[in-house]
Design an enzyme around this catalytic site. Sequence first.
Site, mmCIF file in Angstrom:
data_model
loop_
_atom_site.group_PDB
_atom_site.id
_atom_site.type_symbol
_atom_site.label_atom_id
_atom_site.label_comp_id
_atom_site.label_asym_id
_atom_site.label_seq_id
_atom_site.Cartn_x
_atom_site.Cartn_y
_atom_site.Cartn_z
ATOM 1 N N ASP A 92 37.467 46.959 39.655
ATOM 2 C CA ASP A 92 36.150 46.309 40.293
ATOM 3 C C ASP A 92 35.765 45.779 39.594
ATOM 4 O O ASP A 92 33.992 46.141 39.051
ATOM 5 C CB ASP A 92 36.060 47.718 41.160
ATOM 6 C CG ASP A 92 35.590 46.813 42.384
ATOM 7 O OD1 ASP A 92 35.488 45.081 42.496
ATOM 8 O OD2 ASP A 92 34.737 47.217 43.078
ATOM 9 N N ALA A 93 35.774 44.601 39.366
ATOM 10 C CA ALA A 93 35.031 43.666 38.325
ATOM 11 C C ALA A 93 34.176 42.366 38.604
ATOM 12 O O ALA A 93 33.435 41.990 38.393
ATOM 13 C CB ALA A 93 35.850 43.377 36.832
ATOM 14 N N LYS A 94 34.770 42.089 39.918
ATOM 15 C CA LYS A 94 34.224 40.936 40.933
ATOM 16 C C LYS A 94 34.452 39.297 39.526
ATOM 17 O O LYS A 94 33.240 38.976 40.068
ATOM 18 C CB LYS A 94 33.302 41.559 41.944
ATOM 19 C CG LYS A 94 33.904 42.072 42.446
ATOM 20 C CD LYS A 94 32.890 42.916 44.011
ATOM 21 C CE LYS A 94 33.219 43.875 44.444
ATOM 22 N NZ LYS A 94 33.038 44.909 44.354
ATOM 23 N N ARG A 95 34.662 39.196 38.990
ATOM 24 C CA ARG A 95 34.819 38.245 38.182
ATOM 25 C C ARG A 95 35.109 36.816 38.588
ATOM 26 O O ARG A 95 36.416 36.994 39.695
ATOM 27 C CB ARG A 95 35.807 38.705 36.380
ATOM 28 C CG ARG A 95 35.329 38.940 35.966
ATOM 29 C CD ARG A 95 33.655 39.877 35.212
ATOM 30 N NE ARG A 95 33.349 40.694 34.317
ATOM 31 C CZ ARG A 95 32.555 41.790 34.360
ATOM 32 N NH1 ARG A 95 32.392 41.918 35.694
ATOM 33 N NH2 ARG A 95 32.677 42.177 33.574
#
Lengths: 277, 277
Positions: A92-95
């Site tokens: 879950d990095a939401k890049r």
Amino acid sequence: MLSRHQLIDQIKRKKTFLCIGLDPDIEKIPAFLHQYADPVLEFNKRIIDATKDLCVAYKPNAAFYESKGIKGLQSLIDTYKYLPKECLSIIDAKRGDIGNTSDQYAQAFFNEEVTGMGFDAITITPYMGNDSVTPYLKYEGKWVIILALTSSVGSKDFQYLNTEHGHLYEAVIQKANTWAGADRIMYVVGATKSEEFTNIRKYAPDNFLLVPGVGAQGGSLEDVCKYGITKDCGLLVNSSRGIIYASNGEDFADAARAEALKLQVQMEEELEKASVI
Amino acid sequence: MLSRHQLIDQIKRKKTFLCIGLDPDIEKIPAFLHQYADPVLEFNKRIIDATKDLCVAYKPNAAFYESKGIKGLQSLIDTYKYLPKECLSIIDAKRGDIGNTSDQYAQAFFNEEVTGMGFDAITITPYMGNDSVTPYLKYEGKWVIILALTSSVGSKDFQYLNTEHGHLYEAVIQKANTWAGADRIMYVVGATKSEEFTNIRKYAPDNFLLVPGVGAQGGSLEDVCKYGITKDCGLLVNSSRGIIYASNGEDFADAARAEALKLQVQMEEELEKASVI
């Protein structure tokens, strides 16, 4: 690597569509773990051991590791390596960045040979459009999970704006559907938005939805299923704090298992109700 | 820590508003650097030494370091430590998550005691709304730089959608203006969008704009200034590839300086034209 077929198969076999968020805050994990060389890793390992038959996915949020610098990144790498291979591993990095930069992020999280991490899936923020998503799709079999309608208060600021293609979150889904199919793209839809699931299923009838917000944030599993479940299940419902911090004593792993089990039992009922199993 | 006043002061003194993007791709840096223990750090140090009188800010993009795993993060930390304290240090991380997670990212990049990095500013993607921004503002004196209108092709997918508050990027600026003033918030506006600068200045008359896209992406410095410069300058124009990869021989630092100097000379003219100096 976990294909859509394998994911559905696992859901049916384990009778659960639970995703467990591994977001360990060093200040909240049981004190006795501080005797270990890497308390965060030890915490994660015990949570994983106690829950892996009750869930189909694990989702570490990168922020909780990055906030500890080099040590934190090492915990993340070692946690990745410990994840059961049959479960979907989601970073879950939401890049979200331009194309040549997204190539670098894709390498960071997908190319195990270089960084030690080869997650199956990554969460992506859609603001910058297609070149912030497509570089990840070059990695065959990997998943991109795009933020559509999130669960926290800030989601009201922009995601509900009315555009020529419906609300912004609807415009995002319609556009992202042109980039790849339901075998490569999932969407994040907060459990606190159950009234929107019917609507979202119009645009994304087959895509898996990653659903945070059950538990600590107040979303209802029953409502999510009522409006969101499909014949293939089509849901990964995430719980983080409600499971991993169920106790902060020496029994934390047992307590986590008990919470995960409660959810699994409810999920089994929902899967039966929807004739998935 | 660099206040708005100190930033403006530095722009006037150095006669430049150049920001240099430190995005070193290990495959593009000069081969002779591979003899060093950390070629990326060595590359960055020489670029910094050769350009620090010609720019007011440095902006490493986190992706180019994360893609190298632990080693890359160490290069980023060491690069941060080498940045001249009079320059604004920007971590181009484009993070964006819910409140309790943003707290963790803020610690990752702002809390030097814990992670070794204490950047002055961070880039943020606005999709998740206010709780993805406000946690960073708790760090007194630090800047948040919010994506508004970006420079690459994907910007067309969502940022130009028409909403009840204008285009999405206009809605973002109007809303974010309610979270903090021009002493804490900047906006990213791509240089390839110079026709939009007049419009953006209606909503953000005083905010600094961080402007990528001059050089490799085709934006014109003259046009950006024509429509975007203010009495306090109000612009940080970024160049990455055009400067750091000006040569891939042993003369790369000199070549980088020559490119930075060309931009500084043009910027001095623009500052005079606009009566900033």
